[in-house]
Design an enzyme around this catalytic site. Structure first.
Site, short mmCIF file in Angstrom:
data_model
loop_
_atom_site.label_atom_id
_atom_site.label_comp_id
_atom_site.label_asym_id
_atom_site.label_seq_id
_atom_site.Cartn_x
_atom_site.Cartn_y
_atom_site.Cartn_z
N ARG A 39 0.79 -1.22 0.00
CA ARG A 39 0.00 0.00 0.00
C ARG A 39 0.83 1.28 0.00
NH1 ARG A 39 -4.26 0.35 4.75
NH2 ARG A 39 -4.76 -1.67 3.81
N HIS A 85 -8.24 -3.78 -7.44
CA HIS A 85 -7.97 -3.07 -6.18
C HIS A 85 -9.23 -3.05 -5.33
CE1 HIS A 85 -5.13 -0.62 -3.93
NE2 HIS A 85 -6.09 0.25 -3.66
N TYR A 129 -18.50 13.29 -12.86
CA TYR A 129 -18.46 14.49 -13.69
C TYR A 129 -17.16 14.64 -14.47
CZ TYR A 129 -22.39 15.92 -10.78
OH TYR A 129 -23.59 15.98 -10.12
#
Length: 817
Positions: A39, A85, A129
């Site tokens: 990570r 993921h 968006y």
């Protein structure tokens, strides 16, 4: 089953007994390594963390490349989360956003369309968006991934395969840098210029024994996307040589002295512009930065532009360096920590590039082996086609007379010694490929494939040729993507204190009972005649009164003693400069005063010499001497200067050298003089000894240090504005703890003694009243008379007003002005 047969599947049989500390240790190690490797830390080979790698690979699998249309970010995030993921979509989207921000990434890996945030800390629009696709440079990281150049592993549910690392045609670890916090460690790698990294990598390939210094001839310094300046080269060398260092990054700005403005055009890396402007504005409002009249953010799509307008007459150097001290410089702590073979290591510049070169050698080797296998397979097929063309009539006849394709393949293998692959290909050939033109093309292709085989075999057989392939590809990358440096390196002129640029001037510092403080230049107050009313020097709020005024140089370090026996250290220029009519700034912003604690005496440390003492007197008449060296290290919260009895207060302080006499003046007009040797040196926590015997409600007003050769006079000023001067030689020495001699009459006209000072004729006095009236006169204008007199009018006061404090401007300073 019989009841007496033990059940091997019983829960008790599956219980393991372990020590809890062993289980906790192993579990924590497993967790830590999971965070470190899975990570938080980048891989040294491609410079990517798993989430970055998975996003790019998901886009690659989706076909979202730099030459396709943009795809909804939510689609990319969904594919990444569903296939590779299995974490929250917000974490994936935040990573995608950062890879698209040109102010976060030196070379963005994602081409974003829509609102992807700003330097002001504005967040990106929701993923539904915005749209994104791979940037061209990201494709270079993925190039040749389908040629077995890297290892793959199963995804989280073993349904798909994902790459352990990307082929990485560019040294991305140093190119875009990385930051992350793991368990017990963190990484913070700055970005660099692509052209410089390529040159350094090529130099290392060609000169494996190259030193960090030699590599730094190519990699000058980190190159931040927001530009700015790195101050000093020593920290850069430390970071490159050891993998750790602290870089001072300074904003780029221009000082326009004629227009009276400072224009900021580039910010330190990761600086929030809106927060920076807000912090500057707060410091201006709080008086920490003086001389700024306006602050505007005129930034647009073309770049940063923050305009700081200065007041007329403001010292540009002082404002500039105040901004540098607190706002325009930041520290970038380099920790070049990355995963090497799955283990975290802090790497030097050379080590980072060495690991990248080894990775590229492995990639190019595996790619060459893959391409060689394909080329050999193609050459084998072409050899079969050429052989078929040589026997075209017999081959066609055999195929025509065969019952089916399988029979034809078998016949070709048996009669013409074709391999199974060649026979299968020939059977699938069209008749049109048997023309003479086709034969020439096949021969030409065969020669080309043979040349490719020879080339690939040579690459695989020679480290030098393999390295040549790497360097050629790196130079192609440089030609395609290289750009100018954005961050400059400037010489370090030393730690930025800028005290030498602060104007050195004598100041008057005014303090009120409610602990408001300010400073004003001494020259603001022209000398007046004795008996005048003065001018406004402070405007305390209702219920507040001026308690102290003292003179200091703007560069002095001041020891500020309080009525409770604490001492604080303060630089004079840290006290805000304000106008005569200003109330001042709360002293609690400068020194950590408790409720009810007031400043009563101030000493400049510039006056200290070896073996000197700080001599203190309390309102109840106690005197103590403490070695000045005991006050060298003062905490921000202050230290104890004297222990006080209940109800007693520290009232005055002098610097003495062990050869002087002390003169203590009381509020009722009594004065005693005695040798300071009668007061032994003692520690800071001591109370002291009796200095003067006070009667009734009398209290100590002030203390003066003198010697036998002192030709100064003792100036005594009463609270009603009257005073006198008497030569110090008229005060005969006595033993400590006597009542002393009458100095001045304290009748109804004079009032009680406010203070006493040692002065010469040419000294100037600055007198301030409790209501803020301030007056400057020449000490010689006050009549010099004997002891036990009433004195003359020094300052005319309004009804109810009283003298608060008197400070002396030495004759040398007064003459200069």
């Amino acid at each position: 089953m019989s009841s007496d047969v033990p059940d091997s599947n019983a829960p008790a049989d599956r219980i393991k007994h372990v020590r809890i500390e062993d289980e906790m240790e192993q579990s924590y190690i497993d967790y830590a390594m999971s965070v470190i490797a899975g990570r938080a830390l980048p891989d040294v080979r491609d410079g990517l963390k798993p989430v970055h790698r998975r996003i790019l690979y998901a886009m690659h699998e989706m076909g979202v490349s730099s030459n396709t249309a943009h795809r909804k970010s939510s689609s990319i995030v969904g594919e990444t989360m569903g296939d590779y993921h299995p974490h929250g979509d917000s974490a994936i989207y935040d990573t995608l956003v950062r890879m698209a921000q040109d102010f976060s990434m030196r070379y963005p890996l994602v081409d974003g369309q829509g609102n992807f945030g700003s330097m002001d800390g504005d967040p990106a629009a929701a993923m539904r968006y915005t749209e994104a696709r791979m940037a061209p440079l990201a494709e270079e990281l993925l190039e040749d991934i389908e040629k077995d150049t890297v290892d793959f592993s199963g995804n989280y549910d073993d349904r798909l395969q994902e790459p352990d690392v990307l082929p990485a045609k560019v040294p991305n670890l140093l190119l875009n840098g990385s930051s992350g916090i793991a368990v017990g460690m963190s990484t913070n790698i700055p970005p660099h210029n692509l052209g410089e990294l390529v040159d350094a990598t090529v130099h290392l390939i060609e000169n494996p024994e190259a030193t960090v210094e030699e590599l730094m001839e190519h990699v000058k310094a980190p190159d931040f996307p927001t530009g700015g300046n790195i101050v000093g080269r020593d920290a850069i060398y430390s970071a490159y040589a050891t993998g750790r260092g602290r870089l001072r990054v300074r904003a780029e700005y221009e000082v326009d002295r004629e227009a009276g403005r400072i224009v900021i055009s580039e910010l330190p890396y990761q600086e929030n512009k809106a927060r920076l402007v807000e912090r500057i504005a707060d410091d201006v409002n709080e008086g920490k930065i003086e001389g700024i009249s306006d602050l505007r953010d005129e930034s647009d799509r073309n770049g940063v532009r923050v305009v700081i307008e200065l007041k007329r007459g403001a010292n540009v150097d002082v404002v500039e360096n105040r901004l540098l001290d607190h706002h325009l410089e930041s520290t970038f702590g380099v920790i070049n920590l990355a995963l090497v073979d799955g283990q975290p290591q802090v790497l030097s510049l050379k080590e980072s590039l060495q690991h990248y070169v080894e990775h590229r050698r492995e990639v190019v080797r595996r790619r060459s082996e893959h391409d060689l296998a394909e080329a050999e397979e193609r050459a084998h097929i072409l050899e079969g086609r050429l052989k078929a063309l040589e026997n075209v009539e017999d081959v066609v006849e055999l195929i025509r007379n065969s019952e089916d394709r399988d029979a034809a393949r078998d016949g070709l293998q048996e009669d013409f010694d074709f391999s199974a692959e060649q026979a299968a290909h020939i059977v699938r050939m069209q008749l049109g490929s048997l023309t003479s033109m086709e034969a020439a093309e096949i021969q030409e292709e065969y020669e080309d494939v043979q040349d490719t085989i020879d080339y690939l075999e040579a690459v695989l057989a020679s480290r030098e040729k393999l390295d040549g392939v790497i360097t050629d590809e790196l130079r192609e990358i440089k030609d395609e993507y290289d750009d100018e440096r954005r961050t400059n390196v400037i010489e370090d002129a030393g730690q930025v204190t800028h005290e030498d640029l602060i104007p050195e001037e004598d100041c008057v510092v005014v303090i009120t009972e409610d602990d408001y403080i300010k400073r004003m230049p001494v020259e603001q107050f022209d000398p007046q005649n004795r008996g005048g009313k003065g001018i406004i020097g402070a405007d305390p709020k209702e219920g507040d009164r001026v308690s102290k005024v003292f003179r200091a140089n703007s560069h002095d370090y001041l020891l500020c003693f309080t009525n409770r026996g604490q001492v604080y250290r303060l630089k004079t220029y840290e006290v805000p400069e304000m106008s005569r009519t200003a109330r001042g700034k709360s002293a609690i912003n400068l020194i950590d005063l408790d409720d009810g604690e007031e400043l009563t005496a101030v000493v400049s440390t510039d006056d200290f010499e070896e073996d000197e003492c700080i001599t203190m007197v309390t309102r109840d008449g106690y005197v103590k001497r403490t070695c000045a060296t005991d006050f060298e290290n003062i905490l921000s919260t202050g230290i104890r200067a004297a222990k006080l009895e209940d109800g007693d207060e520290l009232i005055d302080v002098e610097v003495t050298d062990g050869t002087m006499d002390l003169v203590i003046a009381s509020e009722e007009g009594m004065t005693i003089r005695f040798d300071e040797d009668e007061v032994s040196e003692m520690g800071r926590s001591a109370r002291g000894v009796n200095g003067i015997k006070l009667t009734g409600d009398d209290k100590v007003a002030a203390m003066v240090a003198t010697d036998d050769d002192d030709d100064r006079a003792l100036l005594t000023v009463t609270e009603n504005g009257y005073g006198k001067r008497t030569l110090l030689s008229e005060y005969r020495p006595q033993s400590r703890y006597g009542q002393g001699l009458i100095d001045i009459k304290t009748d109804e006209r004079n009032g009680r003694v406010s203070t006493a000072k040692a002065v010469t004729d040419d000294d100037h006095l600055i007198i301030i009243s409790e209501r803020g009236q301030i007056m400057r006169i020449r000490a010689g204008d006050v009549s010099q008379v004997g002891r036990n007199t009433k004195g003359v009018t020094i300052m005319r006061l309004d009804e109810g007003d009283k003298v608060a404090s008197v400070t002396v401007v030495p004759s040398a300073v007064a003459v200069e002005e």
